[in-house]
Design a protein around this motif. Structure first.
Motif, short mmCIF file in Angstrom:
data_model
loop_
_atom_site.label_atom_id
_atom_site.label_comp_id
_atom_site.label_asym_id
_atom_site.label_seq_id
_atom_site.Cartn_x
_atom_site.Cartn_y
_atom_site.Cartn_z
N ASP A 189 1.24 -1.19 0.05
CA ASP A 189 0.14 -0.29 0.30
C ASP A 189 1.08 1.27 0.02
O ASP A 189 1.88 1.12 1.15
CB ASP A 189 -0.83 -0.03 0.62
CG ASP A 189 -2.07 -1.17 1.39
OD1 ASP A 189 -1.77 -1.47 -0.05
OD2 ASP A 189 -2.22 -1.74 2.21
N TRP B 273 0.01 7.27 -1.59
CA TRP B 273 -0.43 7.92 -2.70
C TRP B 273 -1.91 7.46 -2.67
O TRP B 273 -1.92 7.76 -3.54
CB TRP B 273 0.08 8.47 -4.04
CG TRP B 273 0.52 6.87 -4.58
CD1 TRP B 273 0.39 6.45 -5.57
CD2 TRP B 273 2.09 6.69 -4.76
NE1 TRP B 273 0.87 5.60 -6.22
CE2 TRP B 273 2.01 5.59 -5.65
CE3 TRP B 273 3.17 6.85 -3.69
CZ2 TRP B 273 3.14 4.57 -5.60
CZ3 TRP B 273 4.24 5.65 -4.48
CH2 TRP B 273 3.53 5.23 -4.95
N GLY B 274 -1.87 6.33 -2.12
CA GLY B 274 -3.59 6.01 -2.43
C GLY B 274 -3.67 5.05 -3.05
O GLY B 274 -4.66 4.08 -3.11
N ASP B 275 -2.77 3.92 -4.27
CA ASP B 275 -2.64 3.04 -4.48
C ASP B 275 -2.00 1.45 -4.32
O ASP B 275 -0.62 1.47 -3.11
CB ASP B 275 -2.33 3.12 -5.92
CG ASP B 275 -2.24 4.11 -6.68
OD1 ASP B 275 -3.52 4.07 -6.14
OD2 ASP B 275 -2.12 4.40 -7.78
N ARG B 276 -2.57 0.96 -4.51
CA ARG B 276 -2.04 -1.07 -4.26
C ARG B 276 -1.14 -1.05 -5.52
O ARG B 276 -1.44 -1.11 -5.97
CB ARG B 276 -2.64 -1.51 -4.00
CG ARG B 276 -1.92 -2.98 -3.46
CD ARG B 276 -3.00 -4.51 -2.23
NE ARG B 276 -1.85 -5.00 -1.94
CZ ARG B 276 -1.08 -5.19 -1.41
NH1 ARG B 276 -0.14 -4.29 -0.19
NH2 ARG B 276 -0.81 -6.51 -0.67
N SER C 171 -6.10 1.58 -7.45
CA SER C 171 -6.72 2.42 -6.04
C SER C 171 -7.51 2.34 -5.30
O SER C 171 -7.98 0.70 -4.74
CB SER C 171 -7.56 3.32 -6.39
OG SER C 171 -7.59 4.08 -8.52
N LEU C 172 -6.84 2.25 -4.17
CA LEU C 172 -7.39 1.86 -2.60
C LEU C 172 -8.47 2.53 -2.43
O LEU C 172 -8.81 3.00 -2.86
CB LEU C 172 -6.46 2.14 -1.86
CG LEU C 172 -5.13 1.76 -1.02
CD1 LEU C 172 -4.09 1.93 -0.55
CD2 LEU C 172 -5.22 -0.29 -1.02
#
Length: 138
Positions: free
Chosen positions: A114, A117-120, A137-138
């Motif tokens: 993870d 910046w909010g992405d896996r 995207s998370l």
């Protein structure tokens, strides 16, 4: 690729130099799920000199080292240098794609994690030495 219908061609297309076009087509299909778009554009020896592949709305093109008589352009693995950039793509099933890529011969740089910046994301190197980051995207 349908060059007559230019509206479907992205405005930016990575054009890679690969060690062997046939092997790269097979790798990108098996590892990342890319589909081959163009008919074989081969030289007099039957060696593919240009390939176009797609994944979702992404297009990549590549040619083998020495294509069109240019003996100076080399894949990162040939020069022994780390790729100076990563190709960043969004995918649907990150964990499954990571396992698929590794099974097909990609080398892991970063296992799925993870990111701040909010992405896996995960990062791998392909058989030509190019680095790829796949994200969800998370």
């Amino acid at each position: 690729m349908d060059h007559e219908n230019k509206k479907n061609i992205p405005t930016m297309i990575p054009y890679l130099t690969v060690c062997n076009a046939k092997e790269s087509i097979s790798f990108y299909e098996k590892a990342f799920g890319f589909g081959w778009l163009n008919a074989a554009e081969a030289d007099e020896n039957g060696d593919i000199q240009h390939a176009e592949m797609s994944y979702k709305d992404i297009l990549i093109m590549f040619a083998p080292e020495g294509a069109w008589g240019d003996l100076t352009t080399k894949a990162p693995i040939t020069t022994g240098t780390r790729s100076p950039m990563s190709l960043y793509l969004y995918c649907d099933d990150l964990e499954a794609l990571y396992q698929q890529a590794i099974k097909a011969g990609a080398k892991s740089i970063k296992e799925p994690f993870d990111a701040f910046w909010g992405d896996r994301v995960f990062q791998v190197s392909d058989t030509n030495g190019y680095e790829w980051m796949f994200a969800k995207s998370l």
